[in-house]
Design an enzyme around this catalytic site. Structure first.
Site, mmCIF file in Angstrom:
data_model
loop_
_atom_site.group_PDB
_atom_site.id
_atom_site.type_symbol
_atom_site.label_atom_id
_atom_site.label_comp_id
_atom_site.label_asym_id
_atom_site.label_seq_id
_atom_site.Cartn_x
_atom_site.Cartn_y
_atom_site.Cartn_z
ATOM 1 N N TYR A 78 0.835 -1.137 0.122
ATOM 2 C CA TYR A 78 -0.043 0.024 -0.118
ATOM 3 C C TYR A 78 0.987 1.260 0.113
ATOM 4 C CZ TYR A 78 -4.916 -0.425 0.102
ATOM 5 O OH TYR A 78 -6.264 -0.926 -0.131
ATOM 6 N N GLU A 127 -0.363 5.013 -0.671
ATOM 7 C CA GLU A 127 -1.303 6.074 -0.862
ATOM 8 C C GLU A 127 -0.575 7.229 -0.722
ATOM 9 O OE1 GLU A 127 -4.932 6.019 1.418
ATOM 10 O OE2 GLU A 127 -5.559 4.000 0.531
ATOM 11 N N ASP A 165 -6.573 12.934 -25.222
ATOM 12 C CA ASP A 165 -6.801 11.514 -24.557
ATOM 13 C C ASP A 165 -5.858 10.698 -25.670
ATOM 14 O OD1 ASP A 165 -6.743 8.808 -24.228
ATOM 15 O OD2 ASP A 165 -9.263 9.045 -23.517
ATOM 16 N N THR A 199 -3.661 5.595 -21.815
ATOM 17 C CA THR A 199 -3.334 4.393 -21.286
ATOM 18 C C THR A 199 -1.901 3.838 -21.743
ATOM 19 O OG1 THR A 199 -4.337 3.304 -23.257
ATOM 20 C CG2 THR A 199 -5.897 3.613 -21.694
ATOM 21 N N LYS A 212 -1.668 0.021 -24.935
ATOM 22 C CA LYS A 212 -2.012 -0.019 -26.351
ATOM 23 C C LYS A 212 -0.750 0.065 -27.262
ATOM 24 C CE LYS A 212 -6.815 1.592 -25.698
ATOM 25 N NZ LYS A 212 -6.923 2.195 -24.618
ATOM 26 N N ARG A 270 -1.494 -2.818 -18.532
ATOM 27 C CA ARG A 270 -2.870 -1.993 -18.221
ATOM 28 C C ARG A 270 -2.656 -0.871 -17.314
ATOM 29 N NH1 ARG A 270 -5.913 -5.142 -21.729
ATOM 30 N NH2 ARG A 270 -7.403 -3.376 -21.772
HETATM 31 N N1 DSN Z 1 -11.366 0.060 -24.904
HETATM 32 C C1 DSN Z 1 -10.680 0.988 -25.764
HETATM 33 C C2 DSN Z 1 -10.533 0.560 -27.039
HETATM 34 O O1 DSN Z 1 -10.744 -0.884 -27.554
HETATM 35 O O2 DSN Z 1 -10.276 1.233 -27.918
HETATM 36 C C3 DSN Z 1 -10.871 2.270 -25.698
HETATM 37 O O3 DSN Z 1 -9.747 3.024 -25.119
#
Ligand code: DSN
Length: 430
Positions: free
Chosen positions: A45, A47, A191, A217, A220, A226
């Site tokens: 933990y 925080e 984003d 994110t 990707k 993730r």
């Molecule tokens: N769920 C995601 C995607 O597949 O594009 C969006 O961030």
């Protein structure tokens, strides 16, 4: 007795190894990233922020988080970052919480045209808490229309303008969006969840110099664990009059940190932050730029090969890792295509096309992406072959034998592109 969970992990590792992964938002993280995720940092933990925690025993996780922060700053040219968002949805929720009060106005890209759920969809907290107007793409070109965005901003007078997409195959003009935001006195938030890796490799426009705040994110095109991040090219005094106990204006970074924790999150996931640190280190290597170049080159080859086979590729091609197909001229819905392709060992997702006459669970299109197979080593010639397999399956929708044959062909083909994981799918610390 072994927990059956590990049987399912093994089955999933086989699925990932034996099929063509074309979901544009997915990738294969390195064994080092997975090892960090599976580490004892899960147990801690922490925080707060490095050096300012609410728990003891944080000396080592502090070092890990500082490393993640420094590497992320270097990747994008950011002055300030927060690496704690559990995912992109939390990053966006925190940024909106910091910039807007309930009922205030957000102008963002329409989900049905390729936007993100967390940018004001009525189904998401962002659509329930804030007054939302959307902009979309032109019906003739399927491209963004910056004049329309400017008109809408002038009429709506939003406090925040959000840009970024989950299925838009073209780059964004952040400088123009900033001029629109400045004209109406709005904050500009980008984003970059999808193209982050391509931006980090300096192959697409970088929003950091133009946007007040940027979220992403990390799993990707960036190919990490993730998770999510929040960044600013340059920190600034918060415009809401919030002051420190000494009476000086709080920096915007202080408000963003507080919006994430304790605003919407509790303890950070330190194993996830360790995975981010490893992935950011990998993305800083010269080899990552080559990877990102190949992602784009492969997407162009895939789009071109599909066009040559009579498919409607939205916008006529791609600038990034995404190829969007409108399947109406093939007499198939996106749902049909997703199911047929999955039977042949090709994983894609059905996708709404802008102005889609079909509901989301049927959709008229599919979204294809090159990040995962490029990680496996696929080049342009391999992607032309992928186009051939997709075409063979979709041209013979009633022929199960074609799907069975292609599934076998793909399985054999992929033996030359092994994944760097053990057969169990569980990566040991290296
Ligand atoms: N769920 C995601 C995607 O597949 O594009 C969006 O961030």
């Amino acid at each position: 007795m072994r927990d059956p969970v590990f049987d399912w992990i093994e089955a999933e590792q086989r699925r990932q190894a034996e099929g063509l992964e074309l979901i544009a938002s997915e990738n294969y993280a390195s064994p080092a990233v997975l090892a960090a995720l599976g580490s004892v940092l899960n147990n801690k933990y922490a925080e707060g922020l490095p050096g300012k925690r609410y728990y003891g025993g944080c000396a080592y996780v502090d070092e890990v988080e500082r490393l993640a922060q420094e590497r992320l700053k270097a990747l994008f040219g950011a002055e300030w970052v927060n690496v704690q968002p559990h995912s992109g949805a939390q990053a966006n929720a925190a940024v909106l919480l910091a910039l807007l009060r309930p009922g205030e106005k957000l102008l963002s890209f329409e989900l049905a045209h390729g936007g993100h759920l967390t940018h004001g969809s009525p189904l998401n907290s962002s659509g329930k808490l804030y007054a939302v107007m959307h902009y979309g793409v032109r019906p003739d070109t399927y491209l963004l229309d910056y004049d329309e965005i400017r008109d809408k901003a002038r009429k709506f007078q939003p406090k925040v303008i959000m840009c970024g997409a989950s299925s838009y195959p073209r780059d964004w003009d952040y400088a123009t969006l900033r001029s629109i935001a400045d004209e109406v006195g709005a904050f500009l938030v980008a984003d970059i969840a999808h193209p982050a890796g391509l931006i980090a490799a300096r192959l697409l426009n970088n929003p950091l110099p133009h946007c007040h705040v940027v979220t992403s994110t990390t799993h990707k095109t960036l190919r990490g664990p993730r998770g999510g991040v929040i960044m600013m090219g340059k920190d600034f005094d918060n415009p809401f009059g919030e002051t420190t106990p000494k009476g000086t204006p709080k920096k915007m970074s202080t408000l963003l940190d507080a919006a994430l924790f304790p605003g919407i999150q509790g303890g950070p996931h330190m194993h996830g932050i360790a995975g981010k640190a490893v992935a950011f280190g990998e993305a800083l290597e010269p080899a990552f730029r080559t990877y990102a170049e190949n992602v784009i080159r492969n997407a162009r080859a895939l789009a071109q090969a599909l066009i040559e086979r009579g498919y409607t590729v939205l916008t006529g091609g791609t600038d990034n890792h995404i190829v969007l197909l409108d399947l109406r001229n093939k007499g198939l819905t996106g749902r049909d295509a997703e199911t047929l392709l999955e039977e042949a060992g090709i994983t894609v997702n059905k996708n709404l096309i802008p102005y889609d006459p079909q509901p989301p669970l049927k959709a008229s299109g599919i979204r294809l992406g090159t990040p995962a197979l490029t990680t496996r080593g696929f080049g342009e010639e391999d992607f032309r072959r992928v186009a051939g397999w997709i075409d063979a399956v979709l041209s013979h929708p009633t022929d199960a034998e074609v799907r069975r044959r292609i599934r076998e062909e793909i399985r054999a083909y992929l033996e030359a592109f092994p994944l760097p994981y053990p057969p169990t799918g569980v990566v040991a610390v290296g």
